[in-house]
Design a protein around this motif. Structure first.
Motif, short mmCIF file in Angstrom:
data_model
loop_
_atom_site.label_atom_id
_atom_site.label_comp_id
_atom_site.label_asym_id
_atom_site.label_seq_id
_atom_site.Cartn_x
_atom_site.Cartn_y
_atom_site.Cartn_z
N LEU A 10 35.69 55.97 58.58
CA LEU A 10 35.32 55.13 59.72
C LEU A 10 33.85 54.76 59.72
CD1 LEU A 10 37.37 56.70 62.67
CD2 LEU A 10 37.96 54.76 61.22
N GLY A 11 33.05 55.44 58.86
CA GLY A 11 31.63 55.12 58.80
C GLY A 11 30.86 55.57 60.01
N VAL A 12 31.24 56.74 60.57
CA VAL A 12 30.55 57.27 61.76
C VAL A 12 30.02 58.67 61.45
CG1 VAL A 12 31.96 55.94 63.36
CG2 VAL A 12 32.71 58.22 62.69
N ASP B 160 33.54 56.59 72.02
CA ASP B 160 33.31 55.15 72.05
C ASP B 160 32.89 54.63 70.68
OD1 ASP B 160 33.96 54.93 74.73
OD2 ASP B 160 31.90 55.29 75.39
N GLN B 161 32.03 55.40 69.98
CA GLN B 161 31.62 55.01 68.63
C GLN B 161 32.82 55.00 67.68
OE1 GLN B 161 28.40 58.11 68.61
NE2 GLN B 161 27.25 56.52 67.53
N ILE B 162 33.68 56.01 67.82
CA ILE B 162 34.86 56.10 66.95
C ILE B 162 35.80 54.93 67.22
CG2 ILE B 162 36.95 57.45 66.53
CD1 ILE B 162 35.21 59.96 66.97
N GLN B 163 36.01 54.61 68.49
CA GLN B 163 36.92 53.51 68.83
C GLN B 163 36.36 52.17 68.36
OE1 GLN B 163 37.64 52.15 73.06
NE2 GLN B 163 39.66 52.99 72.62
N GLN B 164 35.05 51.98 68.55
CA GLN B 164 34.42 50.73 68.13
C GLN B 164 34.51 50.55 66.61
OE1 GLN B 164 30.34 50.34 69.37
NE2 GLN B 164 30.14 48.25 68.63
N ALA B 165 34.26 51.64 65.87
CA ALA B 165 34.34 51.57 64.41
C ALA B 165 35.76 51.26 63.97
CB ALA B 165 33.86 52.88 63.81
N ALA C 149 42.61 58.08 60.03
CA ALA C 149 41.33 58.65 60.42
C ALA C 149 41.12 58.52 61.93
CB ALA C 149 40.20 57.96 59.66
N TYR C 150 41.46 57.37 62.49
CA TYR C 150 41.29 57.16 63.92
C TYR C 150 42.23 58.06 64.72
CZ TYR C 150 41.31 54.97 68.50
OH TYR C 150 41.24 54.76 69.85
N GLN C 151 43.46 58.18 64.25
CA GLN C 151 44.44 59.02 64.94
C GLN C 151 43.94 60.45 65.08
OE1 GLN C 151 48.19 59.33 62.91
NE2 GLN C 151 48.77 61.14 64.04
N VAL C 152 43.32 60.97 64.03
CA VAL C 152 42.83 62.35 64.04
C VAL C 152 41.57 62.49 64.89
CG1 VAL C 152 41.86 64.19 62.61
CG2 VAL C 152 43.89 62.95 61.84
N LEU C 153 40.61 61.59 64.69
CA LEU C 153 39.30 61.75 65.33
C LEU C 153 39.30 61.30 66.78
CD1 LEU C 153 36.86 60.66 62.48
CD2 LEU C 153 37.74 62.94 63.02
#
Length: 303
Positions: free
Chosen positions: A9-11, A18-23, A51-55
């Motif tokens: 995700l590049g975070v 919010d950073q994770i969702q935006q990425a 990656a998003y599902q987990v984080l």
């Protein structure tokens, strides 16, 4: 070796939700197969989704931070098992003494073979450890969800043929017994739960099991009433428009929503949208001018 989810995700590892969702949104828009024709885009899109599902889930993220890429294979009651085994210390790779539960995974992936042998191997054989249940999302169209049927899915290099029940709704889980994480020793394999995600539809809007659709009407159909066709996932249906139907009025088609194998089907709602000709003919313009001169109706006053 599995790529780090933060890297995908590049975070940074301390990124907030919010950073994770935006990425995720930015990357998903870039790599969605519908807008990216690169053959590798589909795999990249799936990787981003995992990656998003987990984080994005705080509990799952904590387990990932603690145990690394193998976090799904660690039983949910891991700490209780360690306590029951008596102690909490074992031997890590190369004989290093490790206290379980203190930052494992923060500096790299955990070697589960070393972990479990250290926990239970030297303590009289604690017993087989069941594999952890796993969860993954899959997308389907509203029509596929409405009709159900067989679907072949590819996940982590494996293929599964899944029986999708007619009327599956967004967020519903389908269980594949014995397809989850591997157990330790003679422990049984965990289960795999597939979470259905229904793609947005260009025409229909899904709310639970109810389906909503816009119903365009001409001014005379709205004023005088009419019987018109309305689209449904199962083909066209007829609906009676009562005279005097303004934009926003909802016409209910009972039982024409999503099927429900355990109860009543959802309903279909056709929402009236009164349309006017963008470029009326000369004759149409004269008729509307005549109507304007004759009518006393004021839509701003409702009379």
């Amino acid at each position: 070796m599995a790529r780090d989810f933060y890297e995908i995700l590049g975070v940074p590892r301390d990124a907030d939700k919010d950073q994770i969702q935006q990425a995720y949104r930015s990357l998903a828009r870039r790599y969605h197969p519908d807008v990216n024709s690169d053959p590798a885009a589909a795999d990249r899109f799936k990787e981003i989704g995992e990656a998003y599902q987990v984080l994005s889930d705080p509990s799952t993220r904590r387990r990932y931070d603690r145990f690394g890429a193998d976090f799904r294979q660690v039983p949910e009651d891991y700490d209780e098992r360690v306590a029951a085994a008596g102690g909490g210390f074992g031997r890590g790779r190369g004989g290093t003494r490790v206290q379980y539960g203190e930052g494992l995974g923060a500096g790299g992936p955990v070697d589960l073979e070393d972990l479990f042998s250290g926990m239970f191997g030297g303590r009289g054989g604690f017993g087989p450890i069941p594999g952890a249940d796993q969860e993954a999302e899959f997308e389907l169209t509203l029509e596929e969800a409405y009709r159900g049927g067989k679907r072949t899915l590819h996940l982590d290099g494996r293929s599964f043929t899944v029986d999708i029940p007619a009327g599956v709704i967004d967020g519903q889980r389908i269980r594949l017994a014995g397809q989850g994480g591997r157990g330790s020793g003679d422990g049984p394999t965990g289960d795999l739960y597939l979470v259905a995600r229904i793609k947005p539809h260009r025409r229909f809007r899904l709310q639970g099991r109810d389906i909503h659709v816009d119903l365009p009407l001409s001014p005379w159909e709205a004023v005088l009433g009419a019987t018109v066709a309305v689209p449904t996932p199962n083909g066209e249906a007829k609906v009676k428009v009562v005279p005097g139907s303004s934009t926003g009025r909802k016409l209910r088609l009972r039982g024409e929503g999503m099927p429900n194998p355990r109860g009543p089907n959802g309903d279909m709602y056709a929402e009236v949208k009164v349309m006017v000709p963008a470029k009326p003919t000369e004759k149409e313009r004269k008729l509307f001018e005549q109507l304007a001169a004759e009518s006393t109706f004021d839509p701003r006053r409702g009379t």
